[in-house]
Design an enzyme around this catalytic site. Structure first.
Site, PDB file in Angstrom:
ATOM      1  N   ASN A 104       0.838  -1.200   0.000  1.00 27.04           N
ATOM      2  CA  ASN A 104       0.000   0.000   0.000  1.00 27.04           C
ATOM      3  C   ASN A 104       0.870   1.247   0.000  1.00 27.04           C
ATOM      4  O   ASN A 104       1.972   1.264   0.557  1.00 27.04           O
ATOM      5  CB  ASN A 104      -0.973  -0.010   1.182  1.00 27.04           C
ATOM      6  CG  ASN A 104      -0.408   0.695   2.408  1.00 27.04           C
ATOM      7  OD1 ASN A 104      -0.510   1.920   2.527  1.00 27.04           O
ATOM      8  ND2 ASN A 104       0.226  -0.073   3.290  1.00 27.04           N
ATOM      9  N   PHE A 108      -1.505   8.270   4.183  1.00 27.36           N
ATOM     10  CA  PHE A 108      -2.310   8.920   5.235  1.00 27.36           C
ATOM     11  C   PHE A 108      -3.521   9.652   4.660  1.00 27.36           C
ATOM     12  O   PHE A 108      -3.719  10.855   4.919  1.00 27.36           O
ATOM     13  CB  PHE A 108      -1.469   9.926   6.042  1.00 27.36           C
ATOM     14  CG  PHE A 108      -0.446   9.325   6.964  1.00 27.36           C
ATOM     15  CD1 PHE A 108      -0.376   7.957   7.190  1.00 27.36           C
ATOM     16  CD2 PHE A 108       0.451  10.154   7.642  1.00 27.36           C
ATOM     17  CE1 PHE A 108       0.576   7.423   8.055  1.00 27.36           C
ATOM     18  CE2 PHE A 108       1.401   9.627   8.508  1.00 27.36           C
ATOM     19  CZ  PHE A 108       1.463   8.265   8.706  1.00 27.36           C
ATOM     20  N   SER A 167       5.510   5.175   8.747  1.00 27.09           N
ATOM     21  CA  SER A 167       4.882   4.932   7.449  1.00 27.09           C
ATOM     22  C   SER A 167       5.873   5.305   6.356  1.00 27.09           C
ATOM     23  O   SER A 167       6.488   6.380   6.412  1.00 27.09           O
ATOM     24  CB  SER A 167       3.622   5.772   7.286  1.00 27.09           C
ATOM     25  OG  SER A 167       3.245   5.750   5.926  1.00 27.09           O
ATOM     26  N   ASN A 169       5.060   6.037   3.375  1.00 25.09           N
ATOM     27  CA  ASN A 169       4.324   6.696   2.285  1.00 25.09           C
ATOM     28  C   ASN A 169       4.164   8.203   2.440  1.00 25.09           C
ATOM     29  O   ASN A 169       3.495   8.836   1.647  1.00 25.09           O
ATOM     30  CB  ASN A 169       2.964   6.027   2.116  1.00 25.09           C
ATOM     31  CG  ASN A 169       3.115   4.556   1.789  1.00 25.09           C
ATOM     32  OD1 ASN A 169       3.938   4.202   0.944  1.00 25.09           O
ATOM     33  ND2 ASN A 169       2.371   3.698   2.467  1.00 25.09           N
ATOM     34  N   THR A 170       4.754   8.765   3.499  1.00 22.48           N
ATOM     35  CA  THR A 170       4.817  10.217   3.636  1.00 22.48           C
ATOM     36  C   THR A 170       6.305  10.566   3.587  1.00 22.48           C
ATOM     37  O   THR A 170       7.052  10.202   4.493  1.00 22.48           O
ATOM     38  CB  THR A 170       4.190  10.671   4.984  1.00 22.48           C
ATOM     39  OG1 THR A 170       2.814  10.320   4.981  1.00 22.48           O
ATOM     40  CG2 THR A 170       4.341  12.160   5.194  1.00 22.48           C
ATOM     41  N   LYS A 209       5.416   3.476  17.026  1.00 26.32           N
ATOM     42  CA  LYS A 209       5.441   2.401  16.014  1.00 26.32           C
ATOM     43  C   LYS A 209       6.629   2.607  15.093  1.00 26.32           C
ATOM     44  O   LYS A 209       6.798   3.683  14.509  1.00 26.32           O
ATOM     45  CB  LYS A 209       4.136   2.415  15.226  1.00 26.32           C
ATOM     46  CG  LYS A 209       4.020   1.285  14.226  1.00 26.32           C
ATOM     47  CD  LYS A 209       2.590   1.163  13.745  1.00 26.32           C
ATOM     48  CE  LYS A 209       2.431   0.074  12.727  1.00 26.32           C
ATOM     49  NZ  LYS A 209       1.042  -0.037  12.269  1.00 26.32           N
ATOM     50  N   ASN A 238       5.907  -1.684  11.400  1.00 25.57           N
ATOM     51  CA  ASN A 238       5.107  -1.180  10.289  1.00 25.57           C
ATOM     52  C   ASN A 238       5.491  -1.980   9.024  1.00 25.57           C
ATOM     53  O   ASN A 238       6.197  -2.981   9.116  1.00 25.57           O
ATOM     54  CB  ASN A 238       5.397   0.318  10.114  1.00 25.57           C
ATOM     55  CG  ASN A 238       4.182   1.071   9.572  1.00 25.57           C
ATOM     56  OD1 ASN A 238       3.547   0.605   8.626  1.00 25.57           O
ATOM     57  ND2 ASN A 238       3.879   2.207  10.156  1.00 25.57           N
TER      58      ASN A 238
HETATM   59  C1  FMN Z   1      -3.498  -1.178   3.478  1.00 24.51           C
HETATM   60  C2  FMN Z   1      -2.662  -0.885   4.674  1.00 24.51           C
HETATM   61  C3  FMN Z   1      -2.711   0.370   5.252  1.00 24.51           C
HETATM   62  C4  FMN Z   1      -1.951   0.663   6.386  1.00 24.51           C
HETATM   63  N1  FMN Z   1      -2.050   1.896   6.956  1.00 24.51           N
HETATM   64  C5  FMN Z   1      -1.389   2.135   8.126  1.00 24.51           C
HETATM   65  C6  FMN Z   1      -1.566   3.371   8.792  1.00 24.51           C
HETATM   66  O1  FMN Z   1      -2.325   4.245   8.372  1.00 24.51           O
HETATM   67  N2  FMN Z   1      -0.870   3.558   9.934  1.00 24.51           N
HETATM   68  C7  FMN Z   1      -0.034   2.609  10.472  1.00 24.51           C
HETATM   69  O2  FMN Z   1       0.553   2.837  11.533  1.00 24.51           O
HETATM   70  N3  FMN Z   1       0.129   1.417   9.859  1.00 24.51           N
HETATM   71  C8  FMN Z   1      -0.530   1.170   8.714  1.00 24.51           C
HETATM   72  N4  FMN Z   1      -0.384  -0.051   8.096  1.00 24.51           N
HETATM   73  C9  FMN Z   1       0.563  -1.041   8.670  1.00 24.51           C
HETATM   74  C10 FMN Z   1      -0.141  -2.066   9.561  1.00 24.51           C
HETATM   75  O3  FMN Z   1      -0.736  -1.445  10.664  1.00 24.51           O
HETATM   76  C11 FMN Z   1       0.833  -3.156  10.029  1.00 24.51           C
HETATM   77  O4  FMN Z   1       1.810  -2.562  10.858  1.00 24.51           O
HETATM   78  C12 FMN Z   1       1.536  -3.858   8.895  1.00 24.51           C
HETATM   79  O5  FMN Z   1       0.681  -4.027   7.796  1.00 24.51           O
HETATM   80  C13 FMN Z   1       2.075  -5.245   9.302  1.00 24.51           C
HETATM   81  O6  FMN Z   1       1.035  -6.099   9.717  1.00 24.51           O
HETATM   82  P1  FMN Z   1       0.329  -7.165   8.715  1.00 24.51           P
HETATM   83  O7  FMN Z   1       1.424  -7.876   7.984  1.00 24.51           O
HETATM   84  O8  FMN Z   1      -0.477  -8.057   9.605  1.00 24.51           O
HETATM   85  O9  FMN Z   1      -0.522  -6.375   7.800  1.00 24.51           O
HETATM   86  C14 FMN Z   1      -1.124  -0.348   6.950  1.00 24.51           C
HETATM   87  C15 FMN Z   1      -1.092  -1.612   6.365  1.00 24.51           C
HETATM   88  C16 FMN Z   1      -1.839  -1.899   5.247  1.00 24.51           C
HETATM   89  C17 FMN Z   1      -1.789  -3.280   4.655  1.00 24.51           C
END
Ligand code: FMN
Length: 375
Positions: A104, A108, A167, A169-170, A209, A238
């Site tokens: 992704n 934000f 993140s 992405n910023t 985080k 993350n």
């Molecule tokens: C589509 C998507 C959007 C995410 N957006 C955020 C976010 O806005 N803030 C954040 O702290 N982590 C975000 N994450 C990271 C997740 O909270 C998590 O830390 C990461 O995906 C690892 O866990 P997973 O493998 O179970 O998905 C996002 C993950 C995904 C897949």
């Protein structure tokens, strides 16, 4: 029926499927799981079970109660920025099912803290623990000030706050993890919280985080500075900007953060390193929340053995549907029992190495499978 609905949404474009799932959970169109009790005490909070929904699913805090009904012990809304912002252009979400992964680059997209706070205040009979994950606006002149603002505005609605500086992405956000900046960011968030909430007992714990892509020395330096600033714990990790050679999907080179299976090993290692560091530095009370590629009870178990107090997942829910939550919890409880323990806290951090944690989790999973086969 719900599994069918989840399969059907898999046929939609990825972001539309995500929006549909958020809509369904926020309007009560979701399965209600039997509650599985596996209590955990952490950061002064009592969790019914250690598995939470990770940030990014419920960016505007509309679906927390639906998430809790799926069986999660807690849910983290956000990332929420002070001002509304649109995020990156679409497409910005990619499913890689053959790799058990997602990429992704949402960036934000947030309706902002005012909308989020209203949504949180509208919840009538609040169930489960709700964490509020905060971030800075892309165009903010002073990003540190954004963390103060968001913490100040949202603390009264949060059981805990997560400062997200990881993140990918910023642009430039991850630089805040550097030991030269992290203390100022966290002190700003903690000041925002303390000025918003007069009584120390009622203040939400603050977690930070971090990314899986830091060198170990940088991770430890960031952790030490965070502890000095007064955080209650760490969410590790993350998404990653790395792309393991094993990826098969045509989307493998899309920019953004990779989550799910290919992240599991690295996230486990980071968690294990962090647990060792906390032990060595005499701060074993700081909480560790393991995230990254958890999709089975065995993964979850290994993460606890390596030092996690709590766990989070997101990608497994997106790829496997809503029943994955209750299934992991049911099996996780069986693993705890098969290991001769009666609580998650008894198995937390018993193995210092990721390999040993994985081997033991696999061993206990075999014992539990035999037991359930004999019943
Ligand atoms: C589509 C998507 C959007 C995410 N957006 C955020 C976010 O806005 N803030 C954040 O702290 N982590 C975000 N994450 C990271 C997740 O909270 C998590 O830390 C990461 O995906 C690892 O866990 P997973 O493998 O179970 O998905 C996002 C993950 C995904 C897949």
């Amino acid at each position: 029926m719900w599994q069918l609905a989840a399969k059907w949404t898999q046929k939609l474009p990825a972001e539309m499927a995500h929006d549909t799932a958020v809509f369904a959970l926020s309007h009560g169109f979701a399965p209600i799981a039997d509650q599985i009790l596996l209590p955990v005490q952490a950061a002064g909070l009592a969790f019914d079970n250690p598995l939470g929904l990770a940030a990014g699913f419920d960016k505007n805090a509309v679906a927390s109660q639906g998430a809790i009904r799926l069986g999660f012990g807690f849910t983290e809304v956000g990332t929420i920025t002070p001002l509304p912002q649109a995020g990156n252009p679409k497409p910005r979400l990619f499913r890689l099912p053959e790799d058990g992964a997602v990429i992704n680059r949402y960036g934000f997209n947030s309706k902002g803290m005012r909308v989020a706070r209203n949504n949180l205040r509208k919840i009538e009979h609040r169930r489960g623990i709700i964490g509020v994950n905060i971030g800075a606006n892309k165009e903010a002149k002073d990003r540190v000030a954004d963390y103060y603002k968001a913490a100040h505005y949202l603390s009264a609605e949060a059981d805990y706050l997560t400062v997200n500086i990881s993140s990918p992405n910023t642009p430039g956000l991850r630089d805040l993890q550097h030991e030269a900046h992290i203390k100022a960011v966290l002190e700003a968030a903690i000041k925002g919280r303390d000025e918003a909430i007069a009584h120390a007992d009622a203040r939400p714990a603050v977690f930070v985080k971090l990314a899986p892509d830091m060198e170990t020395d940088d991770l430890f330096a960031a952790m030490d500075a965070s502890a000095q600033a007064g955080v209650a714990g760490f969410i590790l990790t993350n998404t990653t900007i790395t792309r393991p050679d094993s990826l098969n999907s045509i989307y493998r080179d899309e920019a953004g953060g990779l989550s799910g299976q290919p992240l599991a090993r690295r996230a486990l290692e980071v968690l294990s390193d962090a647990a060792g560091h906390l032990k060595r530095s005499g701060a074993p009370d700081l909480v560790l929340i393991g995230a990254g590629g958890i999709s089975t009870a065995e993964h979850a178990y290994a993460r606890i053995l390596a030092g996690a107090d709590l766990l989070q997942l997101y990608t497994a829910l997106a790829l496997n549907g809503p029943y994955v939550v209750a299934e992991i919890l049911r099996q996780l409880k069986a693993l705890v029992i098969a290991d001769g323990a009666s609580a998650v806290s008894e198995i937390k951090g018993v193995f210092a190495s990721p390999e040993k944690a994985l081997l033991h989790a696999a061993h206990i999973a075999r014992i539990a499978a035999k037991k359930s086969g004999n019943n």
